[in-house]
Design a protein around this motif. Structure first.
Motif, short mmCIF file in Angstrom:
data_model
loop_
_atom_site.label_atom_id
_atom_site.label_comp_id
_atom_site.label_asym_id
_atom_site.label_seq_id
_atom_site.Cartn_x
_atom_site.Cartn_y
_atom_site.Cartn_z
N LEU A 51 26.51 62.19 63.93
CA LEU A 51 26.02 63.34 63.17
C LEU A 51 24.58 63.13 62.72
O LEU A 51 23.77 64.07 62.77
N VAL A 55 21.37 65.53 63.71
CA VAL A 55 20.45 66.12 62.72
C VAL A 55 19.02 65.66 62.98
O VAL A 55 18.09 66.47 62.96
N LEU A 136 23.96 67.40 54.41
CA LEU A 136 24.41 68.10 55.61
C LEU A 136 25.34 67.22 56.43
O LEU A 136 26.43 67.65 56.83
N VAL A 137 24.95 65.98 56.68
CA VAL A 137 25.77 65.05 57.46
C VAL A 137 27.10 64.79 56.74
O VAL A 137 28.17 64.84 57.35
N GLY A 139 28.59 66.69 54.53
CA GLY A 139 29.38 67.92 54.55
C GLY A 139 30.08 68.13 55.89
O GLY A 139 31.27 68.47 55.93
N ILE A 140 29.35 67.94 56.98
CA ILE A 140 29.95 68.09 58.31
C ILE A 140 31.03 67.03 58.52
O ILE A 140 32.11 67.32 59.03
N PHE A 141 30.73 65.80 58.11
CA PHE A 141 31.70 64.70 58.25
C PHE A 141 32.97 65.01 57.47
O PHE A 141 34.08 64.84 57.99
N LEU A 143 34.10 67.96 56.58
CA LEU A 143 34.79 69.06 57.26
C LEU A 143 35.59 68.56 58.46
O LEU A 143 36.74 68.94 58.66
N LEU A 144 34.98 67.68 59.24
CA LEU A 144 35.67 67.13 60.41
C LEU A 144 36.87 66.27 60.00
O LEU A 144 37.90 66.30 60.67
#
Length: 157
Positions: A51, A55, A136-137, A139-141, A143-144
């Motif tokens: 991730l 980015v 951002l990283v 948050g994405i992590f 979510l995954l």
């Protein structure tokens, strides 16, 4: 301060290193009875670096004006083990990593776009940019992790 070139090179190489760790962990797990947490930790580390690489590829791609196609290619290649390394070598050889961060309007009409103005606003505030990218990283992590492992893959216990 890190240049676009040095930052991209660090993340491209780190992506390759974490692929090695992940593949070695999966192989070791298949051949021996590793504690289940080992592959989970290595997989999580690889996912975080993946991730981060995505980015940073987007950030450097915008700065270097790679265009959407090359920037997306940089990100997609991270899915293929070790593909970020030859990609990094190719953009280096083509001179696509040369230059500093675009902190000011260059006189280029493309710098008048709202996205480029926002980009420059963040670039001149590196601490804020770093925090925003880390969020951002993370948050994405998160979510995954919430969504769970890829379909068909067994979850490790």
């Amino acid at each position: 301060m890190l240049t676009p070139r040095s930052l991209f090179r660090v993340f491209a190489l780190s992506e390759g290193v974490t692929w090695t760790l992940l593949l070695a962990g999966l192989l070791a797990n298949a051949l021996t009875e590793l504690p289940s947490g080992v592959v989970t930790v290595v997989g999580g580390l690889h996912g975080a670096v993946f991730l981060g690489y995505a980015v940073i590829s987007a950030l450097v791609g915008v700065n270097q004006r790679w265009g959407l196609g090359r920037t997306v290619l940089a990100v997609v290649l991270a899915v293929i083990p070790y593909a970020t390394i030859p990609f990094e070598k190719q953009v280096e050889r083509k001179g696509l990593l040369v230059g500093e961060w675009r902190r000011e309007h260059s006189g280029d009409a493309r710098d008048d776009h709202w996205f480029d103005r926002l980009y420059r606003w963040f670039i001149v505030r590196p601490l804020l940019l770093t925090v925003a990218l880390l969020l951002l990283v993370v948050g994405i992590f998160a979510l995954l992790l919430f969504v769970g492992p890829p379909g068909g893959w067994p979850a490790t216990d």
